[in-house]
Design a protein around this motif. Sequence first.
Motif, mmCIF file in Angstrom:
data_model
loop_
_atom_site.group_PDB
_atom_site.id
_atom_site.type_symbol
_atom_site.label_atom_id
_atom_site.label_comp_id
_atom_site.label_asym_id
_atom_site.label_seq_id
_atom_site.Cartn_x
_atom_site.Cartn_y
_atom_site.Cartn_z
ATOM 1 N N TYR A 156 -29.469 21.115 -55.867
ATOM 2 C CA TYR A 156 -29.147 19.746 -55.135
ATOM 3 C C TYR A 156 -28.737 18.621 -56.236
ATOM 4 C CZ TYR A 156 -28.824 20.799 -50.345
ATOM 5 O OH TYR A 156 -28.268 21.287 -48.983
ATOM 6 N N ASP B 204 -32.494 23.448 -52.609
ATOM 7 C CA ASP B 204 -32.323 23.924 -51.187
ATOM 8 C C ASP B 204 -33.689 24.941 -50.814
ATOM 9 O OD1 ASP B 204 -31.836 25.772 -48.660
ATOM 10 O OD2 ASP B 204 -30.234 24.302 -48.877
ATOM 11 N N LEU C 283 -35.740 20.412 -48.418
ATOM 12 C CA LEU C 283 -35.672 20.484 -50.079
ATOM 13 C C LEU C 283 -37.018 20.590 -50.386
ATOM 14 C CD1 LEU C 283 -32.979 17.501 -50.683
ATOM 15 C CD2 LEU C 283 -32.408 19.859 -50.482
#
Length: 698
Positions: A457, A450, A432
């Motif tokens: 996210y 991502d 991430l």
Amino acid sequence: MVKDELLGKQLASYILVESLGQGAFGSVYLGKHFLLSQKPPVAIKVLNTALNSQEEFDRFFQEAVILDELTHPNIMQVLDANLYEGYPFFVAEYAPGGSLRDRLDELNGHPMETGEAVRILQQIGRGLQHAHDMDVVHRDLKPANILFNARGDALLADFGIALQIQKTRRVDEIGTPAYMSPEQFKGKISKKSDQYALGCIAYEIFTGQQIFMADDPYTIGYKHIYEAPIEPHELNPDIPEDIELAVLRALAKERDDRYESVSDFIQALVAATDASAPGMSQPTKPPTPQGQPGNVITGSREQLTRQTQRGERSFIETDPTAAEGRHGRRNEPVTPPAFLKKRASTQTSQHATRTASQLRPIWSTTSGLNQVYYSEPTVENGIVYAGTYNGANQHTMSPRHLRALDLSTGEHLWSHKTQYGIFEAPVVSEGLIYFASGNIEDGGKISALDADTGELYWTVETEDNLKASPIVSNDIVYAYSRHAVYALNAATGQQYWNVTLKAPQQGRPLIANNVVYIATGRGHCYAVDAERGHKLASYADVGRVHAAVPFDEHVVCICSYNEQLYALDMQTGETYWSIPLENAIVDEIEIVNGIAYFTTQGVFGNSTARTRMSAVELASGKQIWNVYLKNEAGATPLVVDGILYLTTRSAELYMFDAHNGKLIQPPLKLPGDRMSRPYVTNSWMIIANNEINAFQLA
């Protein structure tokens, strides 16, 4: 000619696109280059129609000549001067941050925060001292003539009534009555008249009120000459006594009773900020009774901690000396312990492994937008990540982006639109990418995407403006502003805890051995449980905390206080070494292989306060080498593979051998007026301004 008729006209190489305002001698317009769209906008001042005499025209050109000679980072730069159909004009850099007058009006009669006030006064003082060193007085120093550039730095403007002097002489009364010295009303002027005006500005900044007010300039003049001002503490009870005394001395009715120079006045303000100076690099509070900074205050959880459950807000007090505690510092540094010596013996300094001939440009990509710049880049798994922000106006609500590019080719992979600018480097962890974005007026956001696809996210909004890079440690994301620290679940964004500080935070939170160390501008430091946000300990008078280094069960913090750099054991309160500092440390300290690398920069650029870069052995405080630079550092040094990379505020990149401080190659200069800290990985160096630039380090 009606000045608004100039809108749309071309003066020199610039089209006048917007009226910015009018002053006593002219009108100011926003100008854009008629051909080169990537050129930054400029400010163009055109004289009013009333100025028809040769003397008035001479005064305008005097302003241009003086400004051209007064080259300084805190004096507005003049770019051109000429005539348009008989109307004299000059072209200067555009200051999009508004004026000090604007900022004071926004405060609506309330005092400015002490740290911000001192920062602005320091910058004004630098520019004014530079002018005085060239025998130039301003004569109309006031908040409206102090502007702010895109970086937020203060610029002295409107030297149109400046006078080059070899000695004090009688002049016409020219100036703004609210900020004129007693002698100026009598037709006399000197450098100390500017100091008095700066004192008036300082008075207004610290109290929220002008020193004297009346319906006509004659009454204001009488007050300046004969009446004592209301003492600042009566308008602002929180103003420290020493700051009040410094301001009142600059406001002395007699010139000889003021400071010898503006530099002396500013130095007195800096020394007086003590515990009330958030944002100052180097507190100057008198030593504690033990003769050293760093009283460690510990106690029971009931005494030191306001327990918080996950998701609750903790409120940290700012006077740890009020708590019951013990002194944790000895008068003299103790012998470094075995764990420090052991760590030092295992460190090996690396010689530079690259040469100038191996630095080769590969690709570059631009934001494609005027005044839009890239943040410091991050590289992970062959992808370059960088955010964008508006360099001309940090209040802007126009969308910005986080971009992902292929490291080898610069090919665009994906971008994510953000509501606010991204000012510092994003952070990649466990697939991430995390970044903070913010706006001065509307708060900020912490977001996670991502790293491969750019898919969002989670995002968390805050009331605070977020600009700094987040910190990721043990599956927790820490984001912070000047007055708050947030701890979030790295996978979901769920808030674990947040802490609010009364005093502004200084530097970034430091995490070591599951403890977060939070330092404030008042010289205090708080140890907070990294998982729950509980306050574990308070430390008074440590100064600024630059680094926290874990050694087994110990944490040693590198701090600066009273012109000393020292190593403090946060468990025992012992000082392991202490060395003198020539000037205040700027930015952060880079620690690599047991060596601490940092830069220092003083108050005045034309004094002995040149930028100095130093390398110090972490275990002993031994100074390994020092290098002086003529330009101010623009970012924290970066050390990779034995090479130290340092960018300057003049948009240059220096490369030094980290072992001995020797310059490896001439400075790299890229187009533009700013340059990020580079990211170096394997055989690549990525650096950003309004472009992302990739260089090969084969």
